[in-house]
Design a protein around this motif. Sequence first.
Motif, mmCIF file in Angstrom:
data_model
loop_
_atom_site.group_PDB
_atom_site.id
_atom_site.type_symbol
_atom_site.label_atom_id
_atom_site.label_comp_id
_atom_site.label_asym_id
_atom_site.label_seq_id
_atom_site.Cartn_x
_atom_site.Cartn_y
_atom_site.Cartn_z
ATOM 1 N N ASP A 1 -4.334 1.509 2.049
ATOM 2 C CA ASP A 1 -3.995 1.209 0.652
ATOM 3 C C ASP A 1 -5.098 0.415 -0.053
ATOM 4 O O ASP A 1 -5.402 0.664 -1.219
ATOM 5 C CB ASP A 1 -2.668 0.461 0.588
ATOM 6 N N VAL A 2 -5.683 -0.545 0.647
ATOM 7 C CA VAL A 2 -6.746 -1.360 0.048
ATOM 8 C C VAL A 2 -7.898 -0.472 -0.408
ATOM 9 O O VAL A 2 -8.394 -0.599 -1.537
ATOM 10 C CB VAL A 2 -7.265 -2.395 1.078
ATOM 11 N N PHE A 3 -8.310 0.430 0.464
ATOM 12 C CA PHE A 3 -9.447 1.291 0.137
ATOM 13 C C PHE A 3 -9.077 2.302 -0.946
ATOM 14 O O PHE A 3 -9.870 2.578 -1.850
ATOM 15 C CB PHE A 3 -9.943 1.990 1.408
ATOM 16 N N GLU A 4 -7.890 2.823 -0.848
ATOM 17 C CA GLU A 4 -7.412 3.789 -1.820
ATOM 18 C C GLU A 4 -7.460 3.185 -3.229
ATOM 19 O O GLU A 4 -7.954 3.789 -4.175
ATOM 20 C CB GLU A 4 -5.970 4.191 -1.462
ATOM 21 N N ARG A 5 -6.953 1.982 -3.321
ATOM 22 C CA ARG A 5 -6.884 1.270 -4.598
ATOM 23 C C ARG A 5 -8.269 1.059 -5.213
ATOM 24 O O ARG A 5 -8.432 1.038 -6.427
ATOM 25 C CB ARG A 5 -6.199 -0.083 -4.346
ATOM 26 N N LEU A 6 -9.278 0.869 -4.335
ATOM 27 C CA LEU A 6 -10.625 0.593 -4.835
ATOM 28 C C LEU A 6 -11.439 1.864 -5.037
ATOM 29 O O LEU A 6 -12.620 1.795 -5.369
ATOM 30 C CB LEU A 6 -11.348 -0.338 -3.854
ATOM 31 N N GLY A 7 -10.828 3.010 -4.799
ATOM 32 C CA GLY A 7 -11.523 4.269 -5.048
ATOM 33 C C GLY A 7 -12.207 4.860 -3.824
ATOM 34 O O GLY A 7 -12.886 5.881 -3.928
#
Lengths: 263, 263
Positions: free
Chosen positions: B46-52
Amino acid sequence: MISIATWNINSVRLRADQVERFLTQEAPDVLCLQEIKTAESLFPHDVFERLGYTHRAVHGQKGYHGVATVSRIPFREIGRHDWQDNGEARHVGVELIGPGQGLILENVYIPAGGDIPDRTVNAKFGQKLDFLERMTRWADKLDKPTLIVGDFNIAPLESDVYDHKALLKVVSHTPLEVETLQRFADAHGWVDLGRKHIPAPERNYSWWSYRSYWRQKDQGRRLDHMWASPDVAAQSLSHRFVEETRRWDQPSDHVPLVTELSL
Amino acid sequence: MISIATWNINSVRLRADQVERFLTQEAPDVLCLQEIKTAESLFPHDVFERLGYTHRAVHGQKGYHGVATVSRIPFREIGRHDWQDNGEARHVGVELIGPGQGLILENVYIPAGGDIPDRTVNAKFGQKLDFLERMTRWADKLDKPTLIVGDFNIAPLESDVYDHKALLKVVSHTPLEVETLQRFADAHGWVDLGRKHIPAPERNYSWWSYRSYWRQKDQGRRLDHMWASPDVAAQSLSHRFVEETRRWDQPSDHVPLVTELSL
DNA sequence: GCCCAAGAGG
DNA sequence: CCTCTTGGGC
């Protein structure tokens, strides 16, 4: 007037900052801690020293149990009972000197008792009852003004739990435990300050399980207590549960209790 | 132009917030992580997803090792080598699609090698050398523009450690390891971007031991590397060590490396 | 769930 | 020193 607090801190090293915050905010004269979970050598003496709690009786144990009484007013330590002679650090007693002169303060951590409320299949449950029975024989002989505080791991009254009927079969609220605790109460005529000042059936919890999301649903139990000799109870001015600590980061599963005595 | 970073994070779950901070600040197109110390199922997607960073190749393992390549630009995963066939998650390879089209990016975590630099008494040291030898045979066959990055656990040059003479007998800087790593370099003609842009003997560390207080004394080693095929090296624009992360709370023992390529 | 202890690995 | 696992305890 002196104020006395008790708190099962569930690791005093991990929560030294929370203890500091509590002492700074509430400034009790004496604080009794349970489940410090450390040997005396690793107890964070410096934190207490800095805040003026220069009198300390630390009965520590590596990893498990452990109790400590810290105070701004002088005391002399009167003993560490190991009623079951099993090496577990579950008690320390002190006698106040100066303010509150002569008051005996007993700090105790009664065994939790395991999961199954049956002494034939769960030795821990038997140990809990045995511990209470040995405390009862000890209390029978007490003859000084005394306040006994700590984590009793029993919620005696119906209103001490979020669901009396459901918890009758849950360790901490079984009739056998409640009766055994009552015999301990009768042995000295202890007065339950928690219910003297916050009469049943008013909500009055000191502990919420870490497991599940009961915290949010307020499914608590009153496991922590302050009990006084009749003469001391007559001088008790107030009693409260500092529930605010539950909202701090990574809180203990117990909240502190504070009482004021006109000594 | 694309930018690529590598970082031994020493638990990606514990430091998900630090990874987020790094990605927000430095905004590399691709980040290669080592020692993620988690199974893929618990990777903080989720962290990476959120940052693109919507493209991810996670080669996880429970508790130990584990590598992950996350990217804002598309890639296809080309494989996970287990050169020693022992189930350890130490490599993942991808090929960029779109920007940087055709670049192969190999993310590797070479074994640390234990404490004693002698393969007869320390199997882990033997495993490290064997790992390098197997990588060397693999590198010999590579024929595409490639960047290999990660924690090599070897500081090859004298100026890659704070005290060359003292560390000649310390795993990570022994002549045997350095020679074995050199054979790996020669097998493909890898260009060490760290030293292309920050020539020896300039100070150039990527790791500081948690043990002792070396951090304060700047007793570091250059264990993390970015090596490029000659054609890729010709397009390398910059290379730096983001030492600032060492001053964050509870930092990894490694700092990130970032390079820019004119692709 | 959260805390402790050991032991492995770095 | 730091992180992970397992296992016990509450």
